[in-house]
Design a protein around this motif. Structure first.
Motif, PDB file in Angstrom:
ATOM      1  N   VAL A 170      -6.127   2.811 -13.172  1.00 30.29           N
ATOM      2  CA  VAL A 170      -7.140   3.032 -12.128  1.00 30.29           C
ATOM      3  C   VAL A 170      -7.298   4.543 -11.947  1.00 30.29           C
ATOM      4  O   VAL A 170      -6.922   5.091 -10.923  1.00 30.29           O
ATOM      5  CB  VAL A 170      -6.767   2.342 -10.799  1.00 30.29           C
ATOM      6  N   MET A 224      -8.086  -4.792  -8.836  1.00 26.16           N
ATOM      7  CA  MET A 224      -6.722  -4.737  -9.342  1.00 26.16           C
ATOM      8  C   MET A 224      -6.097  -6.128  -9.359  1.00 26.16           C
ATOM      9  O   MET A 224      -5.403  -6.511 -10.310  1.00 26.16           O
ATOM     10  CB  MET A 224      -5.892  -3.772  -8.490  1.00 26.16           C
ATOM     11  N   PHE A 264       0.823  -1.206   0.000  1.00 24.42           N
ATOM     12  CA  PHE A 264       0.000   0.000   0.000  1.00 24.42           C
ATOM     13  C   PHE A 264       0.862   1.262   0.000  1.00 24.42           C
ATOM     14  O   PHE A 264       0.331   2.362  -0.084  1.00 24.42           O
ATOM     15  CB  PHE A 264      -0.907   0.028   1.233  1.00 24.42           C
ATOM     16  N   GLN A 283       1.748  -1.256  -6.249  1.00 24.64           N
ATOM     17  CA  GLN A 283       1.044  -0.588  -5.151  1.00 24.64           C
ATOM     18  C   GLN A 283      -0.451  -0.723  -5.388  1.00 24.64           C
ATOM     19  O   GLN A 283      -0.961  -0.324  -6.436  1.00 24.64           O
ATOM     20  CB  GLN A 283       1.420   0.885  -5.081  1.00 24.64           C
ATOM     21  N   THR A 284      -1.165  -1.283  -4.416  1.00 27.13           N
ATOM     22  CA  THR A 284      -2.608  -1.388  -4.523  1.00 27.13           C
ATOM     23  C   THR A 284      -3.284  -0.209  -3.826  1.00 27.13           C
ATOM     24  O   THR A 284      -2.632   0.587  -3.139  1.00 27.13           O
ATOM     25  CB  THR A 284      -3.107  -2.723  -3.944  1.00 27.13           C
ATOM     26  N   LEU A 285      -4.584  -0.105  -4.011  1.00 23.55           N
ATOM     27  CA  LEU A 285      -5.368   0.945  -3.382  1.00 23.55           C
ATOM     28  C   LEU A 285      -6.099   0.407  -2.163  1.00 23.55           C
ATOM     29  O   LEU A 285      -6.311  -0.805  -2.030  1.00 23.55           O
ATOM     30  CB  LEU A 285      -6.381   1.520  -4.382  1.00 23.55           C
ATOM     31  N   LEU A 286      -6.513   1.295  -1.279  1.00 24.66           N
ATOM     32  CA  LEU A 286      -7.231   0.906  -0.075  1.00 24.66           C
ATOM     33  C   LEU A 286      -8.641   0.425  -0.398  1.00 24.66           C
ATOM     34  O   LEU A 286      -9.288   0.935  -1.318  1.00 24.66           O
ATOM     35  CB  LEU A 286      -7.318   2.091   0.891  1.00 24.66           C
ATOM     36  N   PRO A 318       3.440   3.813  -1.538  1.00 23.65           N
ATOM     37  CA  PRO A 318       4.111   4.259  -2.763  1.00 23.65           C
ATOM     38  C   PRO A 318       5.609   4.445  -2.586  1.00 23.65           C
ATOM     39  O   PRO A 318       6.373   4.267  -3.546  1.00 23.65           O
ATOM     40  CB  PRO A 318       3.404   5.584  -3.094  1.00 23.65           C
ATOM     41  N   GLU A 375      -9.139  -5.327   3.438  1.00 23.78           N
ATOM     42  CA  GLU A 375      -8.944  -6.022   2.167  1.00 23.78           C
ATOM     43  C   GLU A 375      -8.862  -7.539   2.251  1.00 23.78           C
ATOM     44  O   GLU A 375      -9.107  -8.224   1.255  1.00 23.78           O
ATOM     45  CB  GLU A 375      -7.655  -5.518   1.480  1.00 23.78           C
ATOM     46  N   ALA A 382     -11.454  -1.953  -4.630  1.00 25.20           N
ATOM     47  CA  ALA A 382     -10.308  -1.521  -5.431  1.00 25.20           C
ATOM     48  C   ALA A 382      -9.212  -2.581  -5.451  1.00 25.20           C
ATOM     49  O   ALA A 382      -8.690  -2.938  -6.519  1.00 25.20           O
ATOM     50  CB  ALA A 382      -9.763  -0.210  -4.890  1.00 25.20           C
ATOM     51  N   SER A 383      -8.852  -3.096  -4.289  1.00 26.45           N
ATOM     52  CA  SER A 383      -7.751  -4.062  -4.231  1.00 26.45           C
ATOM     53  C   SER A 383      -8.108  -5.364  -4.939  1.00 26.45           C
ATOM     54  O   SER A 383      -7.273  -5.964  -5.624  1.00 26.45           O
ATOM     55  CB  SER A 383      -7.364  -4.338  -2.776  1.00 26.45           C
ATOM     56  N   ILE A 434      -0.842   2.875 -12.641  1.00 29.93           N
ATOM     57  CA  ILE A 434      -0.012   2.269 -11.597  1.00 29.93           C
ATOM     58  C   ILE A 434       0.900   1.236 -12.249  1.00 29.93           C
ATOM     59  O   ILE A 434       0.417   0.268 -12.855  1.00 29.93           O
ATOM     60  CB  ILE A 434      -0.872   1.610 -10.514  1.00 29.93           C
TER      61      ILE A 434
END
Length: 253
Positions: free
Chosen positions: A57, A88, A35, A77-80, A37, A194, A84-85, A61
């Motif tokens: 997204v 992806m 998570f 890097q995934t999103l919160l 960056p 997640e 979203a996670s 990314i």
């Protein structure tokens, strides 16, 4: 109708990940997901790191291939949040991933654990929406069958950790005292956003899912303590990253 009616055993959906993401030749089978960056930025400067493809997204990314000791691993890097996670992750699976190592922070539900302590989730409470589209609703918890292997690697590395259930919820600001008490009574050590969703996606797609968490804030004793939230130093982030890389290396054939 409710979310409990969402599950459909049909394997094919109207919109499939393959419609949005094509296989990439040579894509690493093992992918580390963060998570932070700052960690992907650090890895981007390592010798030999290259961009394989981008995940669109709203912004692009990059998915990296990195060389770690004797293995080539993926990294992004995934999103919160569960939706979203999980979305992806679906596109990364479509590109060729066969196992994931996800690591990130969680809220502790007990004052017994110090800030920054590692937790290996053994099962995730399904208090989100995504998992009910991937797995039947009968079970409230999704077991993480990979937890023993994760625990074994951390033990070999001499890293202290505890094992227990996690509570995955979409509702960050609805973690009420009643629900905290209920989850603690069921054996949850922490709360995240997640784990259940990503575990469900991987189980449905037949890929491996590994996760470890580290405590950052605390919701025990019926009040919120921000703890390390927003204060974790970069060297600590990189220490967790090295653990994830080592776990990835050791579970990759």
């Amino acid at each position: 109708m409710s979310i409990l009616d969402a599950y459909d055993p049909a394997r094919e959906a109207v919109l499939e990940p393959s419609h949005a993401a094509a296989p990439v030749e040579g894509f690493p089978e093992t992918v580390v997901v963060t998570f932070q960056p700052s960690l992907t930025q650090t890895a981007a400067n390592w010798p030999g790191t290259r961009v394989l493809v981008h995940l669109p997204v709203f912004f692009q990314i990059p998915i990296y291939a990195i060389d770690y000791q004797d293995k080539t691993l993926g990294l992004y890097q995934t999103l919160l949040g569960s939706a979203a996670s999980a979305g992806m992750m679906e596109e990364v699976i479509a590109r060729g991933a066969r196992r994931f190592i996800l690591f990130g922070s969680c809220g502790s539900l007990t004052r017994a654990l110090p800030d920054g302590h590692l937790i290996v989730p053994t099962a995730a409470r399904r208090d989100e929406g995504v998992s009910y589209h991937y797995l039947p609703p009968e079970e409230d918890y999704i077991p993480l069958d990979t937890a023993p292997r994760t625990a074994q690697v951390l033990t070999q590395l001499g890293v202290p950790f505890v094992e227990g259930r996690t509570w995955t919820t979409d509702a960050l600001y609805r973690e009420t005292r009643r629900n905290v008490a209920r989850r603690k009574a069921e054996g949850c050590l922490c709360v995240d956003m997640e784990c259940a969703a990503c575990a469900a996606v991987c189980k449905f797609r037949g890929v491996e899912f590994y996760q470890f968490l580290y405590t950052e804030d605390n919701l025990g004793d019926n009040f919120w303590d921000p703890g390390l939230l927003g204060k974790l130093p970069q060297d600590a982030k990189e220490a967790y990253f090295r653990l994830a890389l080592e776990l990835a290396r050791r579970v990759t054939p």
